[in-house]
Scaffold this active site. Structure first.
Site, PDB file in Angstrom:
ATOM      1  N   ASP A  89      -5.836  -3.916  -1.896  1.00 22.40           N
ATOM      2  CA  ASP A  89      -4.710  -3.492  -1.059  1.00 22.40           C
ATOM      3  C   ASP A  89      -3.853  -4.667  -0.564  1.00 22.40           C
ATOM      4  O   ASP A  89      -4.371  -5.661  -0.054  1.00 22.40           O
ATOM      5  CB  ASP A  89      -5.269  -2.732   0.139  1.00 22.40           C
ATOM      6  N   SER A 103       0.833  -1.200   0.000  1.00 15.65           N
ATOM      7  CA  SER A 103       0.000   0.000   0.000  1.00 15.65           C
ATOM      8  C   SER A 103       0.871   1.255   0.000  1.00 15.65           C
ATOM      9  O   SER A 103       1.718   1.420  -0.870  1.00 15.65           O
ATOM     10  CB  SER A 103      -0.950  -0.055   1.191  1.00 15.65           C
TER      11      SER A 103
END
Length: 290
Positions: free
Chosen positions: A154, A40
């Site tokens: 993510d 991320s």
């Protein structure tokens, strides 16, 4: 000789600006970062560093405020996510051109989550921006990324601290920056600034309230996911036993609080100085026992 470092940067929203401070302190203390992996926001900062563009990115970050952040939000009006996540990367491309990962200055890998097949996807070649767009696709916040015959979200969902995907030589120190450290339990609610944009404040509070007693949909989902990710990060640290762990309090900032860049970069610097001092102290203590 410089201590060579394999660096791992965790997911964690705007708290990831602390990664900048951590990198700055590592370099100032004579550590040579020879490889980096991230999930991320960790993949964004890690990849930009691997390209040699961290100073330029940092200067841009220092121009951000609530109004400019609002301007970068491209609402998707979709059941798959609130934001498309394209505007911010299109803006970054104007001063940091895309680059293939295999052409970066040091080995780099970004982690995303294959939602259909329930496994990690490691990007260590191909477009940097394609890789990090998938890696930052926070479920329900950013729309997921269609990739081959699957859907990516993510990287922090399965591997918020991708220690197992950093390229590490035998003599490299393993250093991790963990954005899920013990909470400092401060009141993160900010005083309203009459000059600020009311819609921005409402949106930020919608995504992240920092209060588990707030029963709003996004607050509850965020806190539930965070609790799970905190546990995964802790187990990863216990398993791999890094040489240096830089812990950033999990409640340092909300998901989109990039306007707190000064505070967050400084937090990363302070936490890294502390972690380095602890490392050398433990080294001396171990040497004295021999």
């Amino acid at each position: 000789m410089k201590n060579k470092v394999a660096l791992v940067l965790s997911s964690g929203g705007s708290k990831g600006l602390a990664h900048i401070g951590a990198i700055n302190v590592l370099e100032k203390n004579g550590f040579e970062i020879t490889s980096v992996s991230g999930s991320s926001i960790g993949s964004v900062i890690g990849g930009i560093y691997a390209m040699g563009e961290l100073p330029r990115y940092t200067e841009w970050v220092k121009t951000l405020n609530k109004k400019t952040i609002w301007g970068l939000m491209d609402f998707a009006f979709s059941t798959q996510g609130l934001l498309k996540g394209e505007n911010v990367f299109n803006k970054m491309k104007t001063f940091i051109p895309d680059r293939d990962i295999e052409e970066m200055n040091i080995p780099f890998s970004a982690i995303a989550t294959d939602l259909i097949n329930e496994k990690e996807v490691v990007f260590d070649k191909g477009s940097f921006y394609d890789a990090v767009r998938a890696s930052v696709a926070i479920p329900t916040v950013f729309t997921p990324v269609k990739y081959k015959d699957t859907i990516l979200v993510d990287g922090g969902v399965l591997n918020p601290l991708p220690i197992d995907h950093v390229k590490r030589s035998e003599d490299d120190l393993l250093v991790v920056v963990n954005l899920y450290g013990d909470k400092i339990k401060k009141d993160i609610k900010e005083k309203e600034n009459p000059k600020s944009v009311t819609l921005i404040n409402k949106f930020i509070k919608l995504i992240y309230s920092g209060d588990k007693r707030n029963s709003s949909y996004f607050s509850l989902l965020n806190e539930t996911t965070s609790t799970m990710i905190h546990r995964i990060a802790k187990l990863s640290i216990e398993k791999y036993q890094p040489d240096i762990v830089v812990n950033i309090p999990a409640d340092s900032a909300g998901t989109f609080a990039f306007y707190k860049y000064g505070e967050l970069i400084q937090l990363g610097e302070d936490a890294t100085n502390l972690a380095i001092n602890n490392y050398y102290f433990n080294q001396k203590k171990n040497d004295s026992r021999k």
